[in-house]
Design a protein around this motif. Structure first.
Motif, short mmCIF file in Angstrom:
data_model
loop_
_atom_site.label_atom_id
_atom_site.label_comp_id
_atom_site.label_asym_id
_atom_site.label_seq_id
_atom_site.Cartn_x
_atom_site.Cartn_y
_atom_site.Cartn_z
N PRO A 168 0.80 -1.22 0.00
CA PRO A 168 0.00 0.00 0.00
C PRO A 168 0.83 1.27 0.00
CG PRO A 168 -0.03 -1.00 2.17
CD PRO A 168 0.69 -1.95 1.26
N LEU A 169 2.11 1.17 0.27
CA LEU A 169 2.97 2.35 0.33
C LEU A 169 3.73 2.58 -0.97
CD1 LEU A 169 4.40 1.92 3.92
CD2 LEU A 169 2.51 3.36 3.17
N PHE A 170 3.29 1.95 -2.07
CA PHE A 170 4.00 2.12 -3.33
C PHE A 170 3.89 3.56 -3.83
CE2 PHE A 170 4.43 1.96 -7.95
CZ PHE A 170 5.73 1.50 -8.01
N ASP A 171 2.79 4.26 -3.52
CA ASP A 171 2.67 5.66 -3.91
C ASP A 171 3.79 6.49 -3.29
OD1 ASP A 171 0.44 5.06 -5.36
OD2 ASP A 171 -0.96 5.60 -3.78
N LEU A 172 4.12 6.17 -2.05
CA LEU A 172 5.23 6.86 -1.39
C LEU A 172 6.54 6.57 -2.11
CD1 LEU A 172 6.15 8.60 1.00
CD2 LEU A 172 6.40 6.50 2.30
N ALA A 173 6.71 5.34 -2.57
CA ALA A 173 7.91 5.00 -3.33
C ALA A 173 7.96 5.79 -4.64
CB ALA A 173 7.95 3.50 -3.61
N GLY A 174 6.81 5.98 -5.28
CA GLY A 174 6.76 6.78 -6.50
C GLY A 174 7.13 8.23 -6.24
N ILE A 175 6.65 8.77 -5.13
CA ILE A 175 7.00 10.15 -4.77
C ILE A 175 8.50 10.26 -4.52
CG2 ILE A 175 6.70 11.90 -2.98
CD1 ILE A 175 3.79 10.88 -2.70
N MET A 176 9.06 9.27 -3.84
CA MET A 176 10.50 9.30 -3.57
C MET A 176 11.30 9.17 -4.86
SD MET A 176 10.73 7.14 -0.04
CE MET A 176 12.50 7.18 -0.03
N CYS A 177 10.80 8.39 -5.82
CA CYS A 177 11.50 8.27 -7.11
C CYS A 177 11.52 9.62 -7.82
CB CYS A 177 10.82 7.23 -7.99
SG CYS A 177 11.08 5.55 -7.44
N GLY A 178 10.42 10.36 -7.74
CA GLY A 178 10.41 11.69 -8.32
C GLY A 178 11.35 12.63 -7.60
N GLN A 179 11.40 12.51 -6.29
CA GLN A 179 12.26 13.38 -5.50
C GLN A 179 13.74 13.11 -5.80
OE1 GLN A 179 11.43 15.85 -3.44
NE2 GLN A 179 13.53 16.26 -2.85
N PHE A 180 14.09 11.84 -5.99
CA PHE A 180 15.49 11.49 -6.23
C PHE A 180 15.88 11.55 -7.70
CE2 PHE A 180 15.10 8.93 -2.15
CZ PHE A 180 15.64 9.95 -1.40
N GLY A 181 14.95 11.94 -8.56
CA GLY A 181 15.27 12.14 -9.97
C GLY A 181 15.50 10.87 -10.75
N ILE A 182 14.79 9.81 -10.42
CA ILE A 182 14.91 8.57 -11.18
C ILE A 182 14.24 8.78 -12.54
CG2 ILE A 182 14.17 6.16 -11.26
CD1 ILE A 182 14.53 6.12 -8.24
N PRO A 183 14.88 8.39 -13.62
CA PRO A 183 14.31 8.61 -14.96
C PRO A 183 12.92 7.98 -15.09
CG PRO A 183 16.57 7.87 -15.14
CD PRO A 183 16.20 7.76 -13.70
N PHE A 184 12.07 8.68 -15.85
CA PHE A 184 10.68 8.25 -16.00
C PHE A 184 10.59 6.84 -16.54
CE2 PHE A 184 7.07 7.68 -18.88
CZ PHE A 184 6.04 7.74 -17.96
N TRP A 185 11.36 6.51 -17.58
CA TRP A 185 11.22 5.20 -18.21
C TRP A 185 11.68 4.08 -17.30
CZ3 TRP A 185 7.83 4.57 -21.69
CH2 TRP A 185 7.48 5.61 -22.53
N ASP A 186 12.68 4.31 -16.47
CA ASP A 186 13.06 3.30 -15.48
C ASP A 186 11.91 3.03 -14.53
OD1 ASP A 186 15.54 3.10 -16.57
OD2 ASP A 186 16.57 4.18 -14.96
N PHE A 187 11.31 4.11 -14.03
CA PHE A 187 10.19 3.98 -13.10
C PHE A 187 8.99 3.32 -13.78
CE2 PHE A 187 6.27 5.70 -11.26
CZ PHE A 187 6.39 5.21 -9.98
N PHE A 188 8.64 3.79 -14.99
CA PHE A 188 7.46 3.29 -15.67
C PHE A 188 7.60 1.82 -16.04
CE2 PHE A 188 5.02 2.53 -19.57
CZ PHE A 188 3.74 2.78 -19.08
N LEU A 189 8.72 1.44 -16.62
CA LEU A 189 8.89 0.05 -17.06
C LEU A 189 8.96 -0.91 -15.88
CD1 LEU A 189 11.33 0.45 -20.06
CD2 LEU A 189 8.89 -0.08 -20.12
N SER A 190 9.66 -0.52 -14.82
CA SER A 190 9.72 -1.41 -13.66
C SER A 190 8.36 -1.51 -12.98
CB SER A 190 10.78 -0.93 -12.68
OG SER A 190 10.48 0.37 -12.22
N THR A 191 7.59 -0.43 -12.94
CA THR A 191 6.25 -0.48 -12.36
C THR A 191 5.33 -1.33 -13.23
OG1 THR A 191 6.57 1.71 -11.42
CG2 THR A 191 4.32 0.92 -11.57
#
Length: 196
Positions: free
Chosen positions: A47-70
């Motif tokens: 249930p805390l995956f939204d928080l992980a997404g926010i942290m990915c945005g905060q740490f500047g993880i590239p969109f495609w890395d985040f999108f494909l892994s999600t």
């Protein structure tokens, strides 16, 4: 890393040292393991995956890395984990087999054999309660208000959606009106400059 260096002198226990070592490893390798970390977080019912997404945005993880892994984690891995879980829960033969195996294994544990029959009786009662079909309510009862938490929550959600819809229509109308007024002002300005 500076916080870890400052806190390392305070904690001197074995568990604290192990936790510090794990934190250091995670922080030092997190920049290289972004894809796999997000994949694991997306694969587990979390249930805390939204928080992980926010942290990915905060740490500047590239969109495609985040999108494909999600996408891989949620669409493929998590879906199949949940499918296997639901199928195994709803399969009576599998449930009976698991129950028999657990009874056999727990029978070897000292002290379990005294309350194992009462435990299995309670589990059978719970299983019969949840797997039995409920009797339908008579349809001749009309006009009765069902003020359950679910109905109140659904009403609140519908009110929020309606409010959102009204605000969108209002904002669109205001933007359209502003655009018309700007065009009218531009027309008046251009007409007055041509007449001079």
């Amino acid at each position: 890393m500076e916080e870890l260096d400052g806190s390392s002198s305070e904690d001197t226990g074995v568990i604290a040292a192990l936790l510090e070592k794990i934190k250091r490893w995670l922080l030092s390798h997190s920049q290289h393991l972004n894809f796999f970390t997000i994949l694991i977080l997306a694969s587990v019912p979390n249930p805390l995956f939204d928080l992980a997404g926010i942290m990915c945005g905060q740490f500047g993880i590239p969109f495609w890395d985040f999108f494909l892994s999600t996408l891989i984690g949620k669409a493929f891995i998590k879906t199949y984990i949940q499918m296997v879980f639901i199928i195994s829960i709803c399969n009576n033969q599998l449930l009976d087999w698991i129950e028999n195996e657990l009874i056999w294994v727990l029978g070897f544990v000292p002290g379990f054999d005294t309350f194992l029959p009462t435990l299995t009786a309670k589990l059978h009662a719970a299983k019969d309660k949840y797997l039995s079909t409920s009797q339908p309510l008579p349809s001749n009862i009309k006009g009765k208000w069902d003020l359950s938490f679910a109905s109140i929550w659904n009403t609140v959600v519908w009110l929020m959606l309606m409010n959102f819809f009204v605000k969108i229509v209002n904002a669109t109308a205001q933007s359209y009106y502003k655009k018309q007024m700007d065009e009218e002002v531009d027309d008046n300005v251009s007409a007055s400059t041509h007449s001079d």
